[in-house]
Each structure stands twice: as structure tokens, then as C-alpha cells.
Design an enzyme around this catalytic site. Sequence first.
Site, mmCIF file in Angstrom:
data_model
loop_
_atom_site.group_PDB
_atom_site.id
_atom_site.type_symbol
_atom_site.label_atom_id
_atom_site.label_comp_id
_atom_site.label_asym_id
_atom_site.label_seq_id
_atom_site.Cartn_x
_atom_site.Cartn_y
_atom_site.Cartn_z
ATOM 1 N N GLY A 10 82.383 86.541 28.354
ATOM 2 C CA GLY A 10 83.406 86.595 29.405
ATOM 3 C C GLY A 10 83.582 88.012 29.938
ATOM 4 O O GLY A 10 82.904 88.957 29.507
ATOM 5 N N LEU A 33 80.275 79.215 26.826
ATOM 6 C CA LEU A 33 79.874 79.356 28.230
ATOM 7 C C LEU A 33 80.719 78.490 29.173
ATOM 8 O O LEU A 33 80.292 78.150 30.269
ATOM 9 C CB LEU A 33 78.367 79.077 28.419
ATOM 10 N N SER A 124 98.697 88.820 26.035
ATOM 11 C CA SER A 124 98.836 89.097 27.463
ATOM 12 C C SER A 124 100.254 89.524 27.794
ATOM 13 O O SER A 124 101.220 89.112 27.129
ATOM 14 C CB SER A 124 98.499 87.810 28.221
ATOM 15 N N THR A 126 101.828 88.304 30.013
ATOM 16 C CA THR A 126 102.561 87.087 30.412
ATOM 17 C C THR A 126 103.492 86.597 29.303
ATOM 18 O O THR A 126 104.382 85.799 29.582
ATOM 19 C CB THR A 126 101.624 85.910 30.786
ATOM 20 N N TYR A 148 99.947 78.514 29.632
ATOM 21 C CA TYR A 148 98.985 79.556 29.223
ATOM 22 C C TYR A 148 99.697 80.652 28.432
ATOM 23 O O TYR A 148 99.289 81.020 27.328
ATOM 24 C CB TYR A 148 98.288 80.154 30.456
ATOM 25 N N LYS A 152 99.643 81.991 24.184
ATOM 26 C CA LYS A 152 99.521 83.359 23.659
ATOM 27 C C LYS A 152 100.695 83.678 22.725
ATOM 28 O O LYS A 152 100.515 84.274 21.660
ATOM 29 C CB LYS A 152 99.468 84.368 24.812
ATOM 30 N N TYR A 176 97.502 92.678 27.075
ATOM 31 C CA TYR A 176 96.866 93.314 28.231
ATOM 32 C C TYR A 176 97.749 93.159 29.444
ATOM 33 O O TYR A 176 98.311 92.093 29.680
ATOM 34 C CB TYR A 176 95.544 92.651 28.605
ATOM 35 N N PHE A 177 97.764 94.199 30.281
ATOM 36 C CA PHE A 177 98.402 94.063 31.582
ATOM 37 C C PHE A 177 97.345 93.516 32.557
ATOM 38 O O PHE A 177 96.795 92.461 32.276
ATOM 39 C CB PHE A 177 99.164 95.349 31.941
ATOM 40 N N ASN A 198 93.123 85.675 40.764
ATOM 41 C CA ASN A 198 93.660 87.032 40.623
ATOM 42 C C ASN A 198 93.384 87.878 41.869
ATOM 43 O O ASN A 198 92.460 87.611 42.631
ATOM 44 C CB ASN A 198 93.056 87.725 39.393
ATOM 45 N N ARG A 230 102.170 95.459 39.894
ATOM 46 C CA ARG A 230 101.555 95.201 38.594
ATOM 47 C C ARG A 230 100.938 96.472 38.019
ATOM 48 O O ARG A 230 100.610 97.397 38.751
ATOM 49 C CB ARG A 230 100.434 94.146 38.711
HETATM 50 P P1 NAD Z 1 86.936 84.961 30.495
HETATM 51 O O1 NAD Z 1 87.215 83.550 30.867
HETATM 52 O O2 NAD Z 1 86.008 85.745 31.354
HETATM 53 O O3 NAD Z 1 86.413 85.026 28.983
HETATM 54 C C1 NAD Z 1 86.817 84.103 27.997
HETATM 55 C C2 NAD Z 1 85.546 83.550 27.366
HETATM 56 O O4 NAD Z 1 85.899 82.629 26.334
HETATM 57 C C3 NAD Z 1 84.678 82.785 28.371
HETATM 58 O O5 NAD Z 1 83.369 83.318 28.352
HETATM 59 C C4 NAD Z 1 84.710 81.338 27.866
HETATM 60 O O6 NAD Z 1 83.487 80.666 28.115
HETATM 61 C C5 NAD Z 1 85.005 81.536 26.383
HETATM 62 N N1 NAD Z 1 85.658 80.397 25.718
HETATM 63 C C6 NAD Z 1 86.771 79.734 26.116
HETATM 64 N N2 NAD Z 1 87.074 78.767 25.234
HETATM 65 C C7 NAD Z 1 86.118 78.819 24.254
HETATM 66 C C8 NAD Z 1 85.877 78.058 23.086
HETATM 67 N N3 NAD Z 1 86.667 77.049 22.729
HETATM 68 N N4 NAD Z 1 84.816 78.378 22.304
HETATM 69 C C9 NAD Z 1 83.990 79.411 22.652
HETATM 70 N N5 NAD Z 1 84.176 80.146 23.760
HETATM 71 C C10 NAD Z 1 85.229 79.863 24.556
HETATM 72 O O7 NAD Z 1 88.347 85.707 30.385
HETATM 73 P P2 NAD Z 1 88.664 87.252 30.203
HETATM 74 O O8 NAD Z 1 89.338 87.731 31.439
HETATM 75 O O9 NAD Z 1 87.490 87.986 29.687
HETATM 76 O O10 NAD Z 1 89.789 87.172 29.087
HETATM 77 C C11 NAD Z 1 89.502 87.363 27.711
HETATM 78 C C12 NAD Z 1 90.766 87.155 26.911
HETATM 79 O O11 NAD Z 1 91.782 88.033 27.388
HETATM 80 C C13 NAD Z 1 91.364 85.747 27.017
HETATM 81 O O12 NAD Z 1 91.895 85.403 25.766
HETATM 82 C C14 NAD Z 1 92.461 85.910 28.043
HETATM 83 O O13 NAD Z 1 93.473 84.945 27.860
HETATM 84 C C15 NAD Z 1 92.955 87.308 27.715
HETATM 85 N N6 NAD Z 1 93.615 87.971 28.837
HETATM 86 C C16 NAD Z 1 92.966 88.105 30.036
HETATM 87 C C17 NAD Z 1 93.611 88.720 31.106
HETATM 88 C C18 NAD Z 1 92.945 88.829 32.452
HETATM 89 O O14 NAD Z 1 93.649 89.017 33.459
HETATM 90 N N7 NAD Z 1 91.627 88.756 32.567
HETATM 91 C C19 NAD Z 1 94.912 89.219 30.946
HETATM 92 C C20 NAD Z 1 95.537 89.094 29.704
HETATM 93 C C21 NAD Z 1 94.867 88.464 28.655
HETATM 94 N N1 UDP Z 2 98.355 88.202 44.631
HETATM 95 C C1 UDP Z 2 98.301 88.022 46.000
HETATM 96 N N2 UDP Z 2 97.280 87.261 46.529
HETATM 97 C C2 UDP Z 2 96.312 86.707 45.745
HETATM 98 C C3 UDP Z 2 96.365 86.922 44.335
HETATM 99 C C4 UDP Z 2 97.417 87.670 43.821
HETATM 100 O O1 UDP Z 2 99.157 88.508 46.743
HETATM 101 O O2 UDP Z 2 95.404 86.022 46.277
HETATM 102 C C5 UDP Z 2 99.441 89.043 44.073
HETATM 103 C C6 UDP Z 2 100.329 88.339 43.048
HETATM 104 O O3 UDP Z 2 101.406 87.684 43.690
HETATM 105 C C7 UDP Z 2 100.782 89.508 42.171
HETATM 106 C C8 UDP Z 2 99.581 90.464 42.206
HETATM 107 O O4 UDP Z 2 98.828 90.102 43.374
HETATM 108 O O5 UDP Z 2 101.883 90.183 42.759
HETATM 109 C C9 UDP Z 2 98.674 90.322 40.984
HETATM 110 O O6 UDP Z 2 98.335 88.955 40.819
HETATM 111 P P1 UDP Z 2 97.315 88.469 39.668
HETATM 112 O O7 UDP Z 2 97.235 86.979 39.768
HETATM 113 O O8 UDP Z 2 96.057 89.247 39.789
HETATM 114 O O9 UDP Z 2 98.020 88.937 38.323
HETATM 115 P P2 UDP Z 2 99.383 88.415 37.626
HETATM 116 O O10 UDP Z 2 100.306 87.935 38.701
HETATM 117 O O11 UDP Z 2 98.969 87.350 36.691
HETATM 118 O O12 UDP Z 2 99.952 89.599 36.950
#
Ligand code: NAD
Ligand code: UDP
Length: 338
Positions: A10, A33, A124, A126, A148, A152, A176-177, A198, A230
Site C-alpha cells: 500500500g 492486494l 489515525s 480520525t 472506519y 481504529k 497519522y494526520f 482525499n 488539515r
Molecule cells: P493502502 O490502502 O494504500 O494500504 C493498505 C494495504 O493493506 C493495501 O495494500 C491493502 O491491499 C492491504 N490490506 C487491506 N486489508 C488486508 C488484509 N485483510 N490482508 C492483507 N492485506 C490487506 O492505505 P495506506 O494509505 O497506505 O494506509 C496504511 C494504513 O494507515 C492503514 O491502516 C490506514 O488505515 C492508515 N492510515 C492511513 C491514512 C491515509 O490518509 N492514507 C491516514 C491515517 C491512517
Molecule cells: N477536500 C476537498 N475536496 C476533495 C477532497 C477533500 O475540498 O475532493 C477537503 C476536505 O473537505 C478536507 C481536506 O480537503 O477539508 C482534506 O480532505 P481529505 O479527505 O484528504 O482528508 P481528511 O478530511 O480525512 O482529513
Amino acid sequence: MMVLVTGATGYIGAHTCVELLAAGHDVVAVDNLANSKVQVLSRIRELTGRDVRFYEADILDGGQVDRIFGENAIDAVVHFAALKSVPESVAEPLRYYHNNVTGTLNLCARMARHGVRRIVFSSSATVYGASVTMPLTEDAPLAPVNPYGRTKEMIERILRDVYESDNAWSVALLRYFNPVGAHPSGRIGEDPNGVPGNLMPYITQVAVGKRQELVVFGDDFETDDGTGVRDYIHVVDLATGHLKALDRIAAGPGIHTYNLGTGTGYSVLEMVRAFERASGVSIPYRIGGRRPGDAAVSYCDPTKARTELAWTATRGIDEMCLDSWRWQSQNPRGYEAG
Ligand code: NAD
Ligand code: UDP
């Protein structure tokens, strides 16, 4: 260390694998995947000159997870594997609770069976919900507003209970932010399926002409320009935060929670302008309605990670935009092209 990375192909997982390999750790990678492409593995090899040992497997499958621990002398786990779309989690809560919560229970049960008690968990921002007090410190009340976020929060609680039951565990909960950016090589980056939920991947897809215009979700928030604020963090800074968290948990048992962010908030319009500056491409946008559940402002106090992990985010908003753009412009179809 030999580190098992779940969700390794991921977005954040791939960047963390690169940093782990570069720092000399061995990486065993598992991913089903569901939301990533296997091609990322050759890019990781290209960047590091090293291979990860990859298992295409589901963490819900106890037999497969057992096999991975049986075949490798794992020292610690970095647990990214999860489903992460907020609207999908509202539409399909059972799938989200099952994948994220049951998947983690299964993983931890297998870890315990094989005597592995070190885990870094992807939580997260969130989990905080729409808190009014900014910046957010780790002891702010938890109030996630969607399934979601609740997965977490539940997993954090489960890991706390696991630690309470057996103080030999060593756990880092990383909140994570907003991760953005990509590896500076342009070889790995964020490759979302379908319409990006996003902000940053939406902007980059508008920039390459894949989408017509950005819709800004509301300009009537109580912020300077009315758009949401953000705490964006470069994904490579986030990845290095995991290495610091691993050092911390390797030093001894305990459970620790850290915000990983820069501590600075930017509005949607500030991000659009920063991206235009970095890329030289103009981003057409229009103002739309608010997205349900969106907070006006979210940014962290990163002091605890700085003092306890000796970690701080060093990459600013211009670098985040430049690296996102390099990745998207060099890979307009993501990993699809091979
Ligand atoms: P991503 O979807 O790119 O990566 C997650 C990976 O997990 C994917 O490759 C997916 O195929 C794999 N996966 C999901 N369920 C699985 C399972 N049951 N078995 C094996 N593999 C599985 O997401 P990311 O952005 O890289 O996020 C990674 C982690 O960080 C996640 O836990 C997500 O919730 C957390 N997170 C992400 C963000 C963000 O904005 N990207 C923010 C806060 C927290
Ligand atoms: N946002 C937006 N248009 C989009 C996607 C996001 O205006 O198509 C705004 C959303 O309202 C937030 C900021 O961008 O204020 C970040 O959004 P994102 O979904 O990336 O992160 P999160 O809201 O989960 O922190």
C-alpha cells in the site's frame, strides 16, 4: 531487525519498506492486494537494491499468518493492513469491522503464539473526531464519527488490553494526520482505485487531466479562507517515524501513543496554491457543499514524538506538492504501466 510489514504494498507501507531496507532491516511483506498492485515490489527493489520476502496473503487467514511466522524469525510487526475509505465504511460497516478488527485480532493471536510481542500500529487522527481544542495532543478525548475511525479506536483499545494482560508486549500506536507526497524518485506514490476521496490525489489527477476540476468541500468553515484546514505530512517523514517507533519499542516493553504530523495546518485553497506553485499547472476548482462529518480544522501537537522518539517532520508543503506531482506526472496511470 526482521520486520513483518502488513499492508506492505500500500501507499504508506511501500514507503516504509524502502526506509526499513535502506536502514538495513530485513522485511517480510504481506498484502492481499485488495488496494494495491504487486508492481510496487519491483519499484522497491529498484530503489533499495534489496528484496522483500513477499507473501500474497490475507491477514484474516490464520493458517497463512501462522506460516509466515513459522518461516521467518520475525522480531517486530508494522501493521498497516486495513481498509481505509470513510464513505465505504459507512456503507459496509461489517466488512470494515471484520477486515480491520478481526484481521488485527487474528494477527495478534498468531504473534502471541510465535512469541512476537512488538507491534507498531497505524492509527489515525480520525480517532479524535471533531474536537474543538487545537492542536490535538495524544490525551485529547477520542470520538470517531464513522465506522472506519471506530475500527481504529477499537484496535487501540484491544492493544491496550493485550498489553495490560501481558506486560511483555511492546506497542506503538501511531496516529497519522494527513499523509501526502511520494518518494522523491517519483517511482513510488499513492495510486488510489477509482475516484480519489482525499484532497491531494484528487488535485494531482486534475493536474494530469484525468479529472476536470476539484470540488472544494465548503468555504463557510470558521477558518481564514473558509475552507477546511488539515495537518499534511510528507509520506517519507511518516515512514521514518515508523523506524523511530520501532527503535522505541525494541528498547523495552510498554505501550505508547504518538501523533505523527507537522503541527501546522493548511487550508484546501492554500494546498491548491502550493500545488500550482510547485507544478506550474493551474488547478480549476469550484466551491461545493460541505462533506458530511468534515471537521473545520485538524492539526496536531507533535511534541511527544519529538521528545520521546527524536522524530520530527522535516519536509514542508512545497516538497510535499513537488513530490506528489513528480509521482503523478511520471506515472499518470499509477503502477498500471508496470
Ligand atoms: P493502502 O490502502 O494504500 O494500504 C493498505 C494495504 O493493506 C493495501 O495494500 C491493502 O491491499 C492491504 N490490506 C487491506 N486489508 C488486508 C488484509 N485483510 N490482508 C492483507 N492485506 C490487506 O492505505 P495506506 O494509505 O497506505 O494506509 C496504511 C494504513 O494507515 C492503514 O491502516 C490506514 O488505515 C492508515 N492510515 C492511513 C491514512 C491515509 O490518509 N492514507 C491516514 C491515517 C491512517
Ligand atoms: N477536500 C476537498 N475536496 C476533495 C477532497 C477533500 O475540498 O475532493 C477537503 C476536505 O473537505 C478536507 C481536506 O480537503 O477539508 C482534506 O480532505 P481529505 O479527505 O484528504 O482528508 P481528511 O478530511 O480525512 O482529513
